[in-house]
Write a protein that holds these residues in place. Structure first.
Motif, PDB file in Angstrom:
ATOM      1  N   PHE A   1      15.074 -55.838  -8.913  1.00 34.17           N
ATOM      2  CA  PHE A   1      16.521 -55.721  -8.737  1.00 34.17           C
ATOM      3  C   PHE A   1      16.952 -54.343  -9.226  1.00 34.17           C
ATOM      4  O   PHE A   1      16.756 -54.003 -10.394  1.00 34.17           O
ATOM      5  CB  PHE A   1      17.273 -56.801  -9.512  1.00 34.17           C
ATOM      6  N   VAL A   2      17.494 -53.561  -8.317  1.00 36.88           N
ATOM      7  CA  VAL A   2      18.039 -52.249  -8.666  1.00 36.88           C
ATOM      8  C   VAL A   2      19.535 -52.437  -8.855  1.00 36.88           C
ATOM      9  O   VAL A   2      20.257 -52.758  -7.909  1.00 36.88           O
ATOM     10  CB  VAL A   2      17.749 -51.216  -7.563  1.00 36.88           C
ATOM     11  N   THR A   3      19.994 -52.271 -10.088  1.00 32.63           N
ATOM     12  CA  THR A   3      21.396 -52.526 -10.390  1.00 32.63           C
ATOM     13  C   THR A   3      22.170 -51.217 -10.466  1.00 32.63           C
ATOM     14  O   THR A   3      21.622 -50.153 -10.709  1.00 32.63           O
ATOM     15  CB  THR A   3      21.539 -53.275 -11.722  1.00 32.63           C
ATOM     16  N   GLY A   4      23.474 -51.347 -10.253  1.00 28.72           N
ATOM     17  CA  GLY A   4      24.358 -50.196 -10.386  1.00 28.72           C
ATOM     18  C   GLY A   4      25.255 -50.038  -9.175  1.00 28.72           C
ATOM     19  O   GLY A   4      24.778 -49.993  -8.037  1.00 28.72           O
ATOM     20  N   ASP A   5      26.569 -49.941  -9.412  1.00 23.37           N
ATOM     21  CA  ASP A   5      27.507 -49.733  -8.311  1.00 23.37           C
ATOM     22  C   ASP A   5      27.272 -48.405  -7.609  1.00 23.37           C
ATOM     23  O   ASP A   5      27.666 -48.229  -6.451  1.00 23.37           O
ATOM     24  CB  ASP A   5      28.947 -49.767  -8.847  1.00 23.37           C
ATOM     25  N   GLU A   6      26.619 -47.467  -8.312  1.00 26.62           N
ATOM     26  CA  GLU A   6      26.452 -46.119  -7.773  1.00 26.62           C
ATOM     27  C   GLU A   6      25.213 -45.963  -6.912  1.00 26.62           C
ATOM     28  O   GLU A   6      25.032 -44.937  -6.247  1.00 26.62           O
ATOM     29  CB  GLU A   6      26.398 -45.106  -8.923  1.00 26.62           C
TER      30      GLU A   6
ATOM     31  N   ASP B   1      27.118 -54.007 -10.486  1.00 29.77           N
ATOM     32  CA  ASP B   1      27.200 -54.270 -11.922  1.00 29.77           C
ATOM     33  C   ASP B   1      28.118 -55.459 -12.170  1.00 29.77           C
ATOM     34  O   ASP B   1      29.296 -55.324 -12.523  1.00 29.77           O
ATOM     35  CB  ASP B   1      27.713 -53.022 -12.666  1.00 29.77           C
ATOM     36  N   ASP B   2      27.559 -56.641 -11.972  1.00 27.63           N
ATOM     37  CA  ASP B   2      28.331 -57.867 -12.098  1.00 27.63           C
ATOM     38  C   ASP B   2      27.444 -58.913 -12.773  1.00 27.63           C
ATOM     39  O   ASP B   2      26.357 -59.228 -12.277  1.00 27.63           O
ATOM     40  CB  ASP B   2      28.786 -58.342 -10.712  1.00 27.63           C
ATOM     41  N   LYS B   3      27.913 -59.455 -13.874  1.00 23.80           N
ATOM     42  CA  LYS B   3      27.120 -60.400 -14.640  1.00 23.80           C
ATOM     43  C   LYS B   3      26.772 -61.642 -13.828  1.00 23.80           C
ATOM     44  O   LYS B   3      25.627 -62.123 -13.852  1.00 23.80           O
ATOM     45  CB  LYS B   3      27.863 -60.798 -15.912  1.00 23.80           C
ATOM     46  N   ALA B   4      27.732 -62.180 -13.104  1.00 21.87           N
ATOM     47  CA  ALA B   4      27.488 -63.396 -12.334  1.00 21.87           C
ATOM     48  C   ALA B   4      26.452 -63.159 -11.240  1.00 21.87           C
ATOM     49  O   ALA B   4      25.595 -64.020 -10.980  1.00 21.87           O
ATOM     50  CB  ALA B   4      28.796 -63.902 -11.723  1.00 21.87           C
ATOM     51  N   LEU B   5      26.518 -61.995 -10.592  1.00 18.76           N
ATOM     52  CA  LEU B   5      25.532 -61.686  -9.557  1.00 18.76           C
ATOM     53  C   LEU B   5      24.140 -61.587 -10.160  1.00 18.76           C
ATOM     54  O   LEU B   5      23.159 -62.084  -9.585  1.00 18.76           O
ATOM     55  CB  LEU B   5      25.896 -60.376  -8.868  1.00 18.76           C
ATOM     56  N   LEU B   6      24.046 -60.963 -11.325  1.00 16.76           N
ATOM     57  CA  LEU B   6      22.743 -60.824 -11.971  1.00 16.76           C
ATOM     58  C   LEU B   6      22.201 -62.180 -12.391  1.00 16.76           C
ATOM     59  O   LEU B   6      21.019 -62.482 -12.193  1.00 16.76           O
ATOM     60  CB  LEU B   6      22.854 -59.886 -13.173  1.00 16.76           C
ATOM     61  N   GLN B   7      23.062 -63.021 -12.938  1.00 14.18           N
ATOM     62  CA  GLN B   7      22.650 -64.363 -13.346  1.00 14.18           C
ATOM     63  C   GLN B   7      22.141 -65.162 -12.151  1.00 14.18           C
ATOM     64  O   GLN B   7      21.076 -65.798 -12.208  1.00 14.18           O
ATOM     65  CB  GLN B   7      23.840 -65.084 -13.982  1.00 14.18           C
ATOM     66  N   ALA B   8      22.872 -65.114 -11.050  1.00 15.00           N
ATOM     67  CA  ALA B   8      22.472 -65.854  -9.857  1.00 15.00           C
ATOM     68  C   ALA B   8      21.159 -65.317  -9.295  1.00 15.00           C
ATOM     69  O   ALA B   8      20.306 -66.088  -8.834  1.00 15.00           O
ATOM     70  CB  ALA B   8      23.577 -65.774  -8.803  1.00 15.00           C
TER      71      ALA B   8
ATOM     72  N   THR C   1       9.432 -65.433  -8.351  1.00 18.23           N
ATOM     73  CA  THR C   1       8.212 -64.654  -8.536  1.00 18.23           C
ATOM     74  C   THR C   1       7.788 -64.690 -10.001  1.00 18.23           C
ATOM     75  O   THR C   1       8.563 -65.044 -10.891  1.00 18.23           O
ATOM     76  CB  THR C   1       8.421 -63.203  -8.086  1.00 18.23           C
ATOM     77  N   ASP C   2       6.541 -64.305 -10.244  1.00 20.62           N
ATOM     78  CA  ASP C   2       6.007 -64.332 -11.611  1.00 20.62           C
ATOM     79  C   ASP C   2       6.716 -63.335 -12.518  1.00 20.62           C
ATOM     80  O   ASP C   2       6.898 -63.585 -13.710  1.00 20.62           O
ATOM     81  CB  ASP C   2       4.513 -64.002 -11.599  1.00 20.62           C
ATOM     82  N   VAL C   3       7.094 -62.201 -11.967  1.00 16.24           N
ATOM     83  CA  VAL C   3       7.706 -61.120 -12.745  1.00 16.24           C
ATOM     84  C   VAL C   3       8.975 -60.668 -12.043  1.00 16.24           C
ATOM     85  O   VAL C   3       9.006 -60.528 -10.810  1.00 16.24           O
ATOM     86  CB  VAL C   3       6.734 -59.934 -12.893  1.00 16.24           C
ATOM     87  N   ILE C   4      10.021 -60.468 -12.841  1.00 13.05           N
ATOM     88  CA  ILE C   4      11.280 -59.917 -12.342  1.00 13.05           C
ATOM     89  C   ILE C   4      11.501 -58.590 -13.047  1.00 13.05           C
ATOM     90  O   ILE C   4      11.505 -58.520 -14.277  1.00 13.05           O
ATOM     91  CB  ILE C   4      12.469 -60.861 -12.625  1.00 13.05           C
ATOM     92  N   VAL C   5      11.660 -57.536 -12.272  1.00 13.74           N
ATOM     93  CA  VAL C   5      11.924 -56.207 -12.818  1.00 13.74           C
ATOM     94  C   VAL C   5      13.380 -55.862 -12.532  1.00 13.74           C
ATOM     95  O   VAL C   5      13.831 -55.963 -11.385  1.00 13.74           O
ATOM     96  CB  VAL C   5      10.998 -55.155 -12.188  1.00 13.74           C
ATOM     97  N   VAL C   6      14.086 -55.477 -13.566  1.00 15.99           N
ATOM     98  CA  VAL C   6      15.486 -55.081 -13.428  1.00 15.99           C
ATOM     99  C   VAL C   6      15.589 -53.612 -13.807  1.00 15.99           C
ATOM    100  O   VAL C   6      15.334 -53.233 -14.952  1.00 15.99           O
ATOM    101  CB  VAL C   6      16.412 -55.942 -14.306  1.00 15.99           C
ATOM    102  N   SER C   7      15.958 -52.808 -12.835  1.00 13.37           N
ATOM    103  CA  SER C   7      16.170 -51.386 -13.074  1.00 13.37           C
ATOM    104  C   SER C   7      17.650 -51.151 -13.348  1.00 13.37           C
ATOM    105  O   SER C   7      18.510 -51.557 -12.570  1.00 13.37           O
ATOM    106  CB  SER C   7      15.716 -50.576 -11.858  1.00 13.37           C
ATOM    107  N   GLY C   8      17.946 -50.500 -14.478  1.00 11.17           N
ATOM    108  CA  GLY C   8      19.332 -50.359 -14.902  1.00 11.17           C
ATOM    109  C   GLY C   8      19.753 -51.596 -15.670  1.00 11.17           C
ATOM    110  O   GLY C   8      18.973 -52.524 -15.906  1.00 11.17           O
ATOM    111  N   SER C   9      20.993 -51.632 -16.098  1.00 10.62           N
ATOM    112  CA  SER C   9      21.512 -52.763 -16.876  1.00 10.62           C
ATOM    113  C   SER C   9      20.691 -53.005 -18.134  1.00 10.62           C
ATOM    114  O   SER C   9      20.611 -54.119 -18.648  1.00 10.62           O
ATOM    115  CB  SER C   9      21.539 -54.039 -16.027  1.00 10.62           C
TER     116      SER C   9
ATOM    117  N   ASP D   1      26.242 -53.028 -18.447  1.00 15.68           N
ATOM    118  CA  ASP D   1      24.883 -53.501 -18.693  1.00 15.68           C
ATOM    119  C   ASP D   1      24.926 -54.961 -19.141  1.00 15.68           C
ATOM    120  O   ASP D   1      25.310 -55.267 -20.266  1.00 15.68           O
ATOM    121  CB  ASP D   1      24.194 -52.640 -19.754  1.00 15.68           C
ATOM    122  N   HIS D   2      24.474 -55.860 -18.244  1.00 13.35           N
ATOM    123  CA  HIS D   2      24.641 -57.296 -18.499  1.00 13.35           C
ATOM    124  C   HIS D   2      23.331 -58.040 -18.742  1.00 13.35           C
ATOM    125  O   HIS D   2      23.358 -59.227 -19.077  1.00 13.35           O
ATOM    126  CB  HIS D   2      25.354 -57.951 -17.310  1.00 13.35           C
ATOM    127  N   LEU D   3      22.207 -57.381 -18.590  1.00 10.82           N
ATOM    128  CA  LEU D   3      20.939 -58.107 -18.610  1.00 10.82           C
ATOM    129  C   LEU D   3      20.682 -58.778 -19.955  1.00 10.82           C
ATOM    130  O   LEU D   3      20.272 -59.943 -20.003  1.00 10.82           O
ATOM    131  CB  LEU D   3      19.779 -57.166 -18.274  1.00 10.82           C
TER     132      LEU D   3
END
Length: 379
Positions: free
Chosen positions: A169-174, A213-220, A227-235, A242-244
């Motif tokens: 997941f690549v996070t960031g409004d920009e 950059d939305d907490k609810a979107l990240l949670q969902a 998958t076995d591994v979740i990678v979050v770039s940013g946040s 930063d909601h992670l």
């Protein structure tokens, strides 16, 4: 957490994924969960190693026939004083003592004369491999050569560790995936790096998605990913966008690494969800994210994929670097003989120096010019 401890934690905390039976032709790139044992001998029959004449007893020999590769051989033994013309790879008849190469003998009609040397030029059944022999041990990666050796030894299936699956997941409004960035926007330059590190470590990148950059979107997104591994770039930091960390704390995740004493790449983390999925948090700045991926993501995936743990290589490093008290500095280097030279340009965002580098060097606390450092291979 000290950098070396963080790296070792990512490498040593997980367990390899369960083994599964895999057709040998589909096992390339996977790690063996069990040794490959030969099922049949190799060679599978006594075979000629040269073109010439298979002979029995002392000469001269009377030639009674011809055997070429792929042809059946007569069941009766070759009588002493006789022989057959034979091609390389053809089954040697029972009773043959040696193969006389064409160049080492003389034929006149049906009679061949010559001298049997110290080499018989017959590859005997099981000379290379016997049933039960270990072809390669557990932990090895199946290469084309390993697969070929297994097939030669009669192996159809091998036991390999399931490759770990990854979602990014690549996070960031920009952040935009493609096109020309508008004011305040940046192109995603990081997903390709994660894909390369994942592949090199034996994993499979199943999906890459972009999140505002939305907490609810990240949670969902975390809830819907299997998958076995979740990678979050940013946040990854503690800013307003930063909601992670908040999301993971609400899910009662177990933190194994939460911040690393390194520059760049300090705000990186490794956590485990209650259902066993792993979450890796990488800084959004590309170079910092790259250093964090090599610190946490690669060793984690290698272990999950069943690859044996090993020490990082070291090298003498020369040059100058901006050191930080209490933290390692990770710098791009280029190899020059027995040493590695630091390249200029080591900010957290730019990738130009890393693109010109042969590797990254992890300069330990108190490093001085010419001292050794651990080396990380750039993807």
């Amino acid at each position: 957490m000290p950098w070396e401890q963080a790296y070792n934690t990512a490498r040593d905390t997980p367990k390899p994924l369960p083994p599964e039976q895999t057709p040998v032709e589909a096992a390339a790139g996977l790690s063996l969960a069990a040794p490959i044992l030969a099922r049949t001998p190799a060679p599978a029959f006594d075979a000629a190693a040269m073109d010439g004449f298979a002979v029995a007893g002392p000469g001269p020999w009377t030639i009674t026939g011809r055997i070429l590769a792929g042809q059946p051989v007569a069941c009766s033994a070759l009588p002493a004083g006789t022989g057959v013309e034979i091609g390389t790879g053809a089954p040697a008849p029972v009773g043959a003592d040696a193969v006389l190469p064409y160049e080492n003998c003389h034929r006149a009609g049906s009679t061949v004369t010559g001298t049997i040397g110290t080499r018989t030029h017959i590859r005997r059944t099981g000379d290379d491999v016997r049933p039960g022999d270990v072809i390669v041990p557990a932990g090895r990666t199946v290469t084309a050569t390993v697969a070929a050796a297994a097939v030669q030894a009669g192996v159809d299936d091998v036991f390999t560790h399931r490759p770990p699956t990854v979602t990014l997941f690549v996070t960031g409004d920009e952040v935009i995936a493609c096109g020309t960035p508008g004011p305040g926007q940046v192109r995603d330059s990081f997903s390709g790096l994660v894909a390369a590190v994942t592949s090199r470590a034996g994993g499979i990148l199943r999906a890459c998605s972009y999140l505002r950059d939305d907490k609810a979107l990240l949670q969902a997104a975390l809830d819907d990913t299997d998958t076995d591994v979740i990678v979050v770039s940013g946040s990854s930091s503690a800013g307003a966008a930063d909601h992670l960390h908040t999301v993971l704390n609400e899910q009662h995740a177990t933190w194994h690494v939460n911040g690393v004493a390194c520059r760049p790449g300090h705000p990186q983390a490794l956590a485990a969800l209650a259902d066993g999925r792993w979450v890796i948090s990488l800084p959004g700045n590309p170079y910092a994210g790259l250093t964090a991926a090599l610190t946490l993501l690669e060793p984690l995936l290698r272990t999950l994929a069943g690859q044996p743990a090993g020490k990082l290589p070291t090298c003498l490093v020369t040059g100058t670097a901006k050191l930080t008290s209490g933290a390692v500095r990770i710098v791009p280097v280029r190899f020059t003989g027995a040493a590695a030279q630091i390249l200029p340009g080591t900010g957290s965002a730019g990738l130009r120096a890393a693109a010109a580098a042969d590797a990254l060097a992890v300069l330990p606390i108190g490093w001085t010019n010419g001292a050794p450092a651990a080396i990380l291979a750039v993807p």
